[in-house]
Scaffold this motif. Sequence first.
Motif, PDB file in Angstrom:
ATOM      1  N   ILE A   1       0.849  -1.193   0.000  1.00  6.38           N
ATOM      2  CA  ILE A   1       0.000   0.000   0.000  1.00  6.38           C
ATOM      3  C   ILE A   1       0.884   1.242   0.000  1.00  6.38           C
ATOM      4  CG2 ILE A   1      -0.191   0.120   2.519  1.00  6.38           C
ATOM      5  CD1 ILE A   1      -3.081   1.107   2.075  1.00  6.38           C
ATOM      6  N   LYS A   2       0.449   2.267  -0.730  1.00  6.76           N
ATOM      7  CA  LYS A   2       1.195   3.525  -0.794  1.00  6.76           C
ATOM      8  C   LYS A   2       0.255   4.670  -0.436  1.00  6.76           C
ATOM      9  CE  LYS A   2       4.369   6.127  -3.777  1.00  6.76           C
ATOM     10  NZ  LYS A   2       5.042   6.152  -5.107  1.00  6.76           N
ATOM     11  N   ILE A   3       0.674   5.494   0.541  1.00  7.13           N
ATOM     12  CA  ILE A   3      -0.142   6.594   1.032  1.00  7.13           C
ATOM     13  C   ILE A   3       0.600   7.922   0.862  1.00  7.13           C
ATOM     14  CG2 ILE A   3      -1.215   7.638   3.071  1.00  7.13           C
ATOM     15  CD1 ILE A   3      -2.751   5.250   2.058  1.00  7.13           C
ATOM     16  N   TYR A   4      -0.145   8.915   0.412  1.00 10.64           N
ATOM     17  CA  TYR A   4       0.359  10.277   0.277  1.00 10.64           C
ATOM     18  C   TYR A   4      -0.329  11.161   1.307  1.00 10.64           C
ATOM     19  CZ  TYR A   4       0.280  15.075  -1.616  1.00 10.64           C
ATOM     20  OH  TYR A   4       0.341  16.436  -1.767  1.00 10.64           O
ATOM     21  N   ALA A   5       0.443  12.013   1.985  1.00  7.80           N
ATOM     22  CA  ALA A   5      -0.125  12.977   2.942  1.00  7.80           C
ATOM     23  C   ALA A   5       0.343  14.370   2.545  1.00  7.80           C
ATOM     24  CB  ALA A   5       0.322  12.649   4.362  1.00  7.80           C
ATOM     25  N   PRO A   6      -0.580  15.299   2.287  1.00  7.81           N
ATOM     26  CA  PRO A   6      -0.216  16.617   1.766  1.00  7.81           C
ATOM     27  C   PRO A   6       0.470  17.535   2.776  1.00  7.81           C
ATOM     28  CG  PRO A   6      -2.547  16.544   2.263  1.00  7.81           C
ATOM     29  CD  PRO A   6      -2.037  15.141   2.436  1.00  7.81           C
ATOM     30  N   ALA A   7       1.156  18.534   2.240  1.00  6.61           N
ATOM     31  CA  ALA A   7       1.744  19.588   3.056  1.00  6.61           C
ATOM     32  C   ALA A   7       0.624  20.391   3.704  1.00  6.61           C
ATOM     33  CB  ALA A   7       2.608  20.505   2.182  1.00  6.61           C
ATOM     34  N   SER A   8       0.974  21.178   4.690  1.00  3.47           N
ATOM     35  CA  SER A   8      -0.036  21.973   5.380  1.00  3.47           C
ATOM     36  C   SER A   8       0.547  23.298   5.857  1.00  3.47           C
ATOM     37  CB  SER A   8      -0.608  21.193   6.578  1.00  3.47           C
ATOM     38  OG  SER A   8       0.430  20.769   7.451  1.00  3.47           O
TER      39      SER A   8
END
Length: 316
Positions: free
Chosen positions: A2-9
């Motif tokens: 599984i590959k997960i992306y978490a955005p900048a904030s």
Amino acid sequence: MIKIYAPASIGNLSVGFDILGAAIAPIQNKYLGDMVTIKSSKKFQLTNTGKFSQELPISTYDNLTWKAWNIFCKKIKKKKNVNIILEKNLPVSSGLGSSASSIVATLVALNIFFKKPLKEKELIQLMGILEKDVSSAIHYDNVVPSYLGGIKLILEKKNNIYQNIPYFKNWFWVIAWPGIKLSTSKSRSVLPHSYSKQDCIQNSKNLSCFIHALHTKQSNLAASCMHDVIAEPYRKKLLKNFSLHKKNVQKIGSIAYGISGSGPTIFSICENKIIAKKIQKYFLENYIQNKKGFSYICQIDSIGARKIGKKSNEII
């Protein structure tokens, strides 16, 4: 796998020190955030890749991804060996929620990989604890928007950690990272231990005005309230020509301008893409200090952490 992306904030948003945060996404369909891939393994393995992987600690045990895996296993009371690949796409100590992005991507990936043993609130609480490792106090203003998208108001109530806040979809957030580090601890060290009554009242006015304007869809009013009296007056001396840049982008058409999180990234808001491009050009020519630096035209990322792969951008 599984590959997960978490955005900048962007934390604080000028008026909400430690209680407001927004997930952001470049309008050019580029990812701006860390990615974590998890595979089955008989023993724990961690590989660091990505443009900014060399900025990570040499020791695996100092890596936030390892710490996220470790605290996850303790929470579920079972050691789960995996092969983790951290793609570090955000610069460390940049004011763009770099640590939050790694933490969110890792915990979300682990939770999905192991059939979601933890609920949303439990994951958020772990995220906050891991952020304490970076800033010496539990913080949710970066991890929650990176995890769930949008703009979030952090309440930290027993059964209510955050609230969703409406936002203007026509706002363009032009961000610029100069290419240098500015640690959260250093940014916090310049803040006073106490504030005047006048500053406290003004901050309350600005924050309440901003929240009210968002809910009543008054864009100009919301932008006019984004004046930071808590951190900016003290932190701006750490940023090269901060006040000069503020005057210049206002002349171009910026309706709001501030420090992203603890800096050194800055942001400018406008309602026109043409103006946004002019501000981006200005930042590239005047705020970027080396080849590492960058500037992007962004809007609010409404999704947050998501799967990457055949079903790209799948909401989790």
